[in-house]
Design a protein around this motif. Structure first.
Motif, short mmCIF file in Angstrom:
data_model
loop_
_atom_site.label_atom_id
_atom_site.label_comp_id
_atom_site.label_asym_id
_atom_site.label_seq_id
_atom_site.Cartn_x
_atom_site.Cartn_y
_atom_site.Cartn_z
N TYR A 128 -21.59 48.27 58.71
CA TYR A 128 -21.05 47.59 57.52
C TYR A 128 -20.88 46.09 57.78
N ALA A 138 -19.02 42.56 50.44
CA ALA A 138 -20.06 42.45 49.42
C ALA A 138 -20.95 41.23 49.62
N LEU A 172 -25.21 49.46 55.14
CA LEU A 172 -25.27 48.81 53.84
C LEU A 172 -26.26 47.67 53.96
N GLN A 182 -21.93 42.52 44.41
CA GLN A 182 -21.80 43.96 44.71
C GLN A 182 -23.05 44.72 44.29
N TRP A 234 -23.01 50.00 46.98
CA TRP A 234 -21.61 49.57 46.93
C TRP A 234 -20.72 50.69 46.38
N SER A 237 -20.28 53.21 49.04
CA SER A 237 -19.44 52.71 50.14
C SER A 237 -17.96 52.80 49.79
N GLN A 238 -17.62 52.61 48.52
CA GLN A 238 -16.22 52.71 48.12
C GLN A 238 -15.71 54.15 48.24
#
Length: 396
Positions: A128, A138, A172, A182, A234, A237-238
């Motif tokens: 990340y 981001a 990512l 993002q 994104w 990833s959250q």
């Protein structure tokens, strides 16, 4: 959540406790107790022992090969693992990417990756953060350029935990540049030992090698290694970060540390000498730490209830992250002060030679103290977590 010890839950707890006392690799427990780092072979052996039992992916539903435990059983298992002093399960596979794969991956991806994650035979790392994209994740610049059926990866990931033990890394990557930063981010998996990947160790302030810098130069991965839709990384990833932030609690381990501090302060192993525990300021701070762990446990249970009822760890998980890291730092500071008090008493031995306290805890305590300084930074700094709470939870 009702954690009253029903007969069934009590029997389950006894089964788990017995396993760690009798069947889990005891040499692993002994090494962890000294504060020493495990080798890659030892990490694999420890996790495969749980995998063989079917307990490594403890929170996975039975549909994907997990034990299908209730939230209460998962909680008890985590408590007993911490109580036994077993090494924390490397979360990158079973806690982070595994649930992402079975939630958003294709059937082929599930068949390819889930078995090795579930049985502990395959290690994973998380790609990340970047040198210029830490808390502001981001803004990452790591590129994945489409070339036929492949992506060509170029860039650097940093603060990569467990990369030295990993077979795969999930990343990512930026697959396009959009007006909103993002957007244009995708989630890609890559074998970590292929040409073009260089792993450089980062030795942390506690003297350990747990982090790395990973450089990628023209590394090719199949497009089929992308999880979900291109440009939606994104969002995924959250989802993953919610699971990550709930994994910090480790209530059982903190309670074990607090009990150890109380024993050290009372000099229980050598019978008496209540000097430190009778210090009103130290006793007050120890009691405050115990209260903070109680509050952390209740907050953790609230989040788990939400998950049990069909939700996912959401923005409220930021509260857990803050509470858990501050509690860890509070506890390790008390260890350090107990070690300092030991030094004072050793200095006074010529006056009070009858005191024979054991300070074997001191060296590991110092390393642990330094290690926990980073907890309020990694996984999203506590300042960032407070911003999330203010904006997304409180609507400020």
């Amino acid at each position: 959540m009702n954690l009253d010890q029903t007969a069934a839950l009590d029997a389950f707890q006894n089964e788990v406790r017995s396993y760690f006392e009798r069947d889990y690799p005891q040499d692993i427990l002994e090494k962890v107790a000294t504060g020493a780092s495990l080798t890659t072979a030892e990490v694999r052996r420890a996790e495969m022992a749980l995998g063989e039992k079917g307990w490594l992916a403890s929170a996975w539903p039975a549909e994907y090969g997990g034990p299908g435990w209730s939230i209460e059983e998962q909680y008890v298992f985590d408590e007993e693992l911490e109580r036994a002093g077993a090494p924390t399960v490397t979360p990158m596979g079973v806690v982070y990417v595994g649930p992402l794969i079975y939630s958003f991956g294709t059937d082929e991806q599930k068949a390819q990756w889930l078995p090795g994650i579930r049985d502990g035979s395959v290690g994973w790392a998380q790609g990340y953060s970047e040198p210029e994209a830490g808390s502001d994740l981001a803004s990452l610049q790591f590129s994945a350029v489409r070339d036929g059926d492949d992506y060509v990866l170029n860039g650097t990931k940093i603060w990569t935990s467990a990369a030295q033990h990993a077979d795969w890394i999930f990343l990512l990557v930026r697959t396009s540049r959009e007006e909103k930063k993002q957007q244009g981010i995708s989630f890609v998996c890559c074998k970590i030992d292929q040409p073009g990947v260089t792993i450089k160790p980062i030795i942390t302030i506690d003297g350990k090698y747990v982090l790395s810098q990973c450089e990628f130069v023209d590394v090719r991965v199949p497009v089929t290694n992308r999880i979900g839709d291109e440009g939606k990384g994104w969002t995924y990833s959250q989802y993953l970060l919610g699971n990550e932030r709930t994994s910090y609690a480790r209530i059982g381990g903190k309670r074990k540390q607090l009990a150890s501090i109380r024993a050290i302060a009372s000099n229980i192993p050598t019978g008496g000498n209540q000097r430190l525990i009778d210090d009103p300021l130290f006793a007050q701070r120890l009691s405050q730490a115990e209260i903070h762990v109680d509050a952390l446990e209740i907050t953790t249970l609230r989040v788990l209830v939400s998950v049990r009822d069909g939700g996912a760890p959401g923005n409220e998980a930021s509260t857990l992250k803050i509470m858990a890291t501050e509690a860890a730092q509070e506890i390790t500071t008390l260890f350090l002060e107990a070690a300092a008090d030991h030094g004072i008493r050793k200095f006074e031995d010529s006056v009070s030679p009858e005191w024979t306290g054991d300070a074997s805890f001191a060296a590991p305590a110092v390393a642990t103290y330094f290690g926990t300084r980073a907890q309020s930074i990694y996984g999203g700094t506590n300042e960032i977590q407070r911003n999330i709470i203010a904006k997304r939870v409180l609507g400020l």
